[in-house]
Scaffold this active site. Structure first.
Site, PDB file in Angstrom:
ATOM      1  N   PRO A  16       0.880  -1.173   0.026  1.00 35.39           N
ATOM      2  CA  PRO A  16      -0.052  -0.029  -0.053  1.00 35.39           C
ATOM      3  C   PRO A  16       0.986   1.243   0.010  1.00 35.39           C
ATOM      4  CG  PRO A  16      -0.060  -0.848   2.165  1.00 35.39           C
ATOM      5  CD  PRO A  16       0.936  -1.660   1.371  1.00 35.39           C
ATOM      6  N   CYS A  17       1.581   1.394  -1.193  1.00 39.86           N
ATOM      7  CA  CYS A  17       2.307   2.757  -1.110  1.00 39.86           C
ATOM      8  C   CYS A  17       1.198   3.826  -1.130  1.00 39.86           C
ATOM      9  CB  CYS A  17       3.276   2.734  -2.295  1.00 39.86           C
ATOM     10  SG  CYS A  17       2.388   2.189  -4.037  1.00 39.86           S
TER      11      CYS A  17
END
Length: 278
Positions: free
Chosen positions: A247-248
């Site tokens: 989850p950047c």
């Protein structure tokens, strides 16, 4: 309930996000936003609630800079506890159960020789998704907006794994996309990652950020014990090969700005709003 995986619906949401971004200080009304996306207020309200679990007025709040700053401040206070508990975010949206392994030096050198990679495109709640996987796990997940981008991601897959056997329209890849974006499920995702040791460390750190939380690039660097490596951390985040699962999108600038995103800033804001559940 509205179908959440419609790419056309995501396009409407993306247009609404762009409109709200320009006017959130004015607190645009439901009628104004619905008119901009060429839907009736009642239809837009239903679509929005089905897609994000939020009302449009709550969504306006999520996209505001002050809300982002507040989330960052709260995240600072919860950072240690959250990382210690791993992927146990209490938010409305589940966290995926994720594990990964790195490509071995020998596999890296062989550039995919003897490896079969299946891939497919399918619609999801954040637009059209591309997923590629091997018997050992997902090796790519990206988003595309048009045919030229579809060609680009396939070319990138071939560049990264030039000697692998590639299979288009993989049913297993299609099934994996459907599982990842299906509401109210907690699918397990195993990843096969190819990168430097530092990149792998950064991507692993991202997996510990619970759904609905926002961290700054400095926070991630500090957690890794590399507080002076913020720029290097940002560079590794920008090269994340697997969107959404790693989850950047949960990493933003310290001033609350969502910053750029490899698959589009509007898509990043859509993901953050989708996860907020306020």
């Amino acid at each position: 309930m509205e179908e959440l995986t419609s790419s056309n619906h995501y396009q409407k949401i993306a247009i609404a996000i762009a409109y709200i971004n320009e006017r959130f200080r004015e607190k645009p009304s439901l009628e104004a936003i619905a008119r901009h996306v060429e839907l009736s207020p009642s239809h837009f309200q239903r679509l929005f609630k089905a897609w994000a679990g939020l009302s449009p007025s709550q969504f306006v709040k999520v996209l505001s800079l002050e809300h982002a700053k507040s989330c960052l401040s709260e995240s600072h206070n919860l950072l240690d506890a959250s990382f210690e508990s791993g992927l146990s975010g209490p938010g409305r949206l589940h966290d995926l159960f994720v594990s990964f392994e790195a490509v071995t030096p020998g596999e890296f050198k062989r550039l995919g020789e003897g490896l079969t990679i299946g891939y497919a495109f399918a619609d999801g709640p954040f637009g059209r998704a591309f997923l590629a996987l091997t018997a050992r796990g997902i090796c790519a997940l990206e988003f595309v907006d048009d045919a030229s981008q579809e060609a680009e991601v396939i070319a990138r897959l071939k560049t990264n794994w030039p000697y692998a056997n590639l299979e288009a329209n993989s049913q297993e890849a299609l099934d994996q996309i459907a599982a990842l974006f299906k509401p109210s499920t907690s699918p397990k995702a195993h990843l096969l990652l190819k990168g430097s040791n530092f990149q792998l460390q950064v991507w692993q750190a991202l997996l510990y950020i619970p759904s609905g939380m926002r961290l700054s690039y400095q926070d991630v660097a500090k957690f890794m014990g590399q507080s002076r490596a913020t720029r290097a951390v940002a560079s590794a985040i920008a090269k994340n090969p697997i969107a959404y699962i790693i989850p950047c999108h949960r990493v933003i600038k310290s001033d609350g700005e969502s910053h750029q995103y490899r698959w589009g800033r509007l898509r990043k804001q859509a993901m953050l709003a989708f996860e907020s559940g306020i």
